[in-house]
Scaffold this motif. Structure first.
Motif, PDB file in Angstrom:
ATOM      1  N   GLU A   1       0.739  -1.142   0.026  1.00 59.89           N
ATOM      2  CA  GLU A   1       0.007   0.019   0.004  1.00 59.89           C
ATOM      3  C   GLU A   1       0.775   1.402   0.134  1.00 59.89           C
ATOM      4  O   GLU A   1       0.719   2.071  -0.896  1.00 59.89           O
TER       5      GLU A   1
ATOM      6  N   ASP B   1     -12.517  -0.937  -5.177  1.00 64.08           N
ATOM      7  CA  ASP B   1     -11.147  -0.502  -5.003  1.00 64.08           C
ATOM      8  C   ASP B   1     -10.915   1.003  -4.613  1.00 64.08           C
ATOM      9  O   ASP B   1     -10.148   1.460  -4.096  1.00 64.08           O
ATOM     10  N   GLY B   2     -12.166   1.799  -5.084  1.00 70.02           N
ATOM     11  CA  GLY B   2     -12.288   3.109  -5.080  1.00 70.02           C
ATOM     12  C   GLY B   2     -13.719   3.630  -5.158  1.00 70.02           C
ATOM     13  O   GLY B   2     -14.451   2.980  -6.144  1.00 70.02           O
TER      14      GLY B   2
ATOM     15  N   CYS C   1     -17.837   4.170  -8.853  1.00 70.25           N
ATOM     16  CA  CYS C   1     -16.967   3.053  -8.235  1.00 70.25           C
ATOM     17  C   CYS C   1     -15.970   2.619  -9.400  1.00 70.25           C
ATOM     18  O   CYS C   1     -16.393   2.298 -10.619  1.00 70.25           O
TER      19      CYS C   1
ATOM     20  N   THR D   1     -12.378  -0.233  -9.728  1.00 67.67           N
ATOM     21  CA  THR D   1     -11.764  -1.413  -9.550  1.00 67.67           C
ATOM     22  C   THR D   1     -10.201  -1.537 -10.459  1.00 67.67           C
ATOM     23  O   THR D   1     -10.098  -0.599 -11.346  1.00 67.67           O
TER      24      THR D   1
ATOM     25  N   ALA E   1     -17.008   0.150   1.664  1.00 69.16           N
ATOM     26  CA  ALA E   1     -15.572   0.401   1.597  1.00 69.16           C
ATOM     27  C   ALA E   1     -15.035   1.070   2.896  1.00 69.16           C
ATOM     28  O   ALA E   1     -15.890   1.891   3.332  1.00 69.16           O
TER      29      ALA E   1
ATOM     30  N   SER F   1     -10.002   4.067   3.562  1.00 63.80           N
ATOM     31  CA  SER F   1      -8.814   4.157   2.551  1.00 63.80           C
ATOM     32  C   SER F   1      -9.372   4.065   1.155  1.00 63.80           C
ATOM     33  O   SER F   1      -8.601   4.469   0.043  1.00 63.80           O
ATOM     34  N   LYS F   2     -10.540   3.700   0.589  1.00 60.70           N
ATOM     35  CA  LYS F   2     -11.000   3.593  -0.589  1.00 60.70           C
ATOM     36  C   LYS F   2     -11.834   4.999  -0.870  1.00 60.70           C
ATOM     37  O   LYS F   2     -12.169   4.997  -2.238  1.00 60.70           O
TER      38      LYS F   2
ATOM     39  N   LYS G   1     -10.962   7.568  -3.660  1.00 54.73           N
ATOM     40  CA  LYS G   1      -9.801   7.010  -4.425  1.00 54.73           C
ATOM     41  C   LYS G   1     -10.599   6.442  -5.800  1.00 54.73           C
ATOM     42  O   LYS G   1     -11.452   6.198  -5.763  1.00 54.73           O
TER      43      LYS G   1
ATOM     44  N   THR H   1      -9.461   3.794  -9.395  1.00 51.99           N
ATOM     45  CA  THR H   1      -8.473   2.989  -9.876  1.00 51.99           C
ATOM     46  C   THR H   1      -8.889   2.932 -11.327  1.00 51.99           C
ATOM     47  O   THR H   1      -9.558   3.385 -11.758  1.00 51.99           O
TER      48      THR H   1
ATOM     49  N   THR I   1     -19.532   2.802   5.260  1.00 46.96           N
ATOM     50  CA  THR I   1     -17.889   3.008   5.376  1.00 46.96           C
ATOM     51  C   THR I   1     -17.797   3.109   6.848  1.00 46.96           C
ATOM     52  O   THR I   1     -18.520   3.098   7.665  1.00 46.96           O
TER      53      THR I   1
END
Length: 252
Positions: free
Chosen positions: A12, A173-174, A181, A183, A206, A209-210, A213, A215, A230
């Motif tokens: 990370e 992932d984000g 959304c 990934t 999520a 940390s997501k 974000k 990706t 969250t």
């Protein structure tokens, strides 16, 4: 600190910064240089990063931390999210579940709570649920992704088109107000979209940390999401923007 947790924190850290030196990682992990060098050597051998003199750099753009290295990261937050998310599920519901460590925690809560039907493409979730007599389990086939333990691709999407669920829990992932959304993998993104389309409600889970974000591959815009769950460390500004876009948010 467990070895797998050290590896997750290293990956990370390198993913966020593009590179890291041994001294920096020693301070981050509170371990010796010898331990860090062994960890970097191991991760280099798995092609998860590239070892350099004195440290490591990203092995590829958009590093995805494999699920086995994420299991112990933010476990308390994920369990809190799972408890709050499970409270959204009505009795005897049919629930769709993508992969991910937070979604796995939800599966554990639901399995202990009572009768439920779970449709999933995550082989690790399926393996945990098989022994539970109150869980009716449906496993979606497809191409296996070693990074996420998910079965993805056209076969998965075709199967999901024939099903309808009361609710889908989507691991991402984000998630951001601007990009929705996302990934790391485009095949996974397409299968996740099929999961969302099969459900009456789509709930994104999520940890902090997501939030905010972005990706590589887009799953869906926020307009396709009915709820976000969250933890209470998520950035308030991003959550406010997500709420303003029309998505209710629960913080656990």
């Amino acid at each position: 600190m467990l070895r797998t947790e050290r590896h997750a924190r290293i990956l990370e850290h390198v993913a966020a910064r593009g590179a890291a030196d041994v001294n920096e990682l020693c301070a981050l992990l509170d371990v010796s240089g010898a331990t860090v060098r062994r960890d970097l050597h191991h991760l280099h051998g798995l092609n998860l990063l590239r070892r350099t003199h004195g440290g490591a750099v990203l092995g590829s753009v958009g590093l995805e931390v494999p699920v086995q290295h994420r299991t112990e990261r933010r476990r308390a937050e994920k369990r809190a999210i799972a408890t709050a998310a499970a409270d959204l599920v009505p009795d005897n519901a049919v629930v769709g579940m993508t992969g991910g460590t937070t979604v796995t925690e939800i599966a554990r809560v639901l399995a202990e709570r009572g009768p439920v039907t779970i449709v999933t493409n995550a082989v690790n979730i399926a393996a945990e649920l098989i022994p539970h007599k109150d869980v009716t389990l449906v496993v979606i086939g497809g191409n296996a992704r070693t990074a996420s333990y998910e079965l993805v691709g056209p076969m998965a999407e075709k199967t999901l088109a024939d099903y309808h669920t009361d609710m889908t829990f989507l691991g991402v992932d984000g998630v951001s107000a601007e990009h929705g959304c996302t990934t790391h993998d485009q095949l996974e993104a397409a299968t996740d979209r099929a999961f969302a389309a099969s459900g009456s409600r789509t709930v994104v889970v999520a940890d902090h940390s997501k939030i905010g974000k972005v990706t590589f591959a887009k799953i869906c815009p926020l307009s396709d999401i009915h709820h976000l769950v969250t933890d209470d460390a998520a950035p308030e500004q991003q959550l406010e923007r997500i709420v303003s876009a029309g998505v209710p948010v629960t913080t656990a």
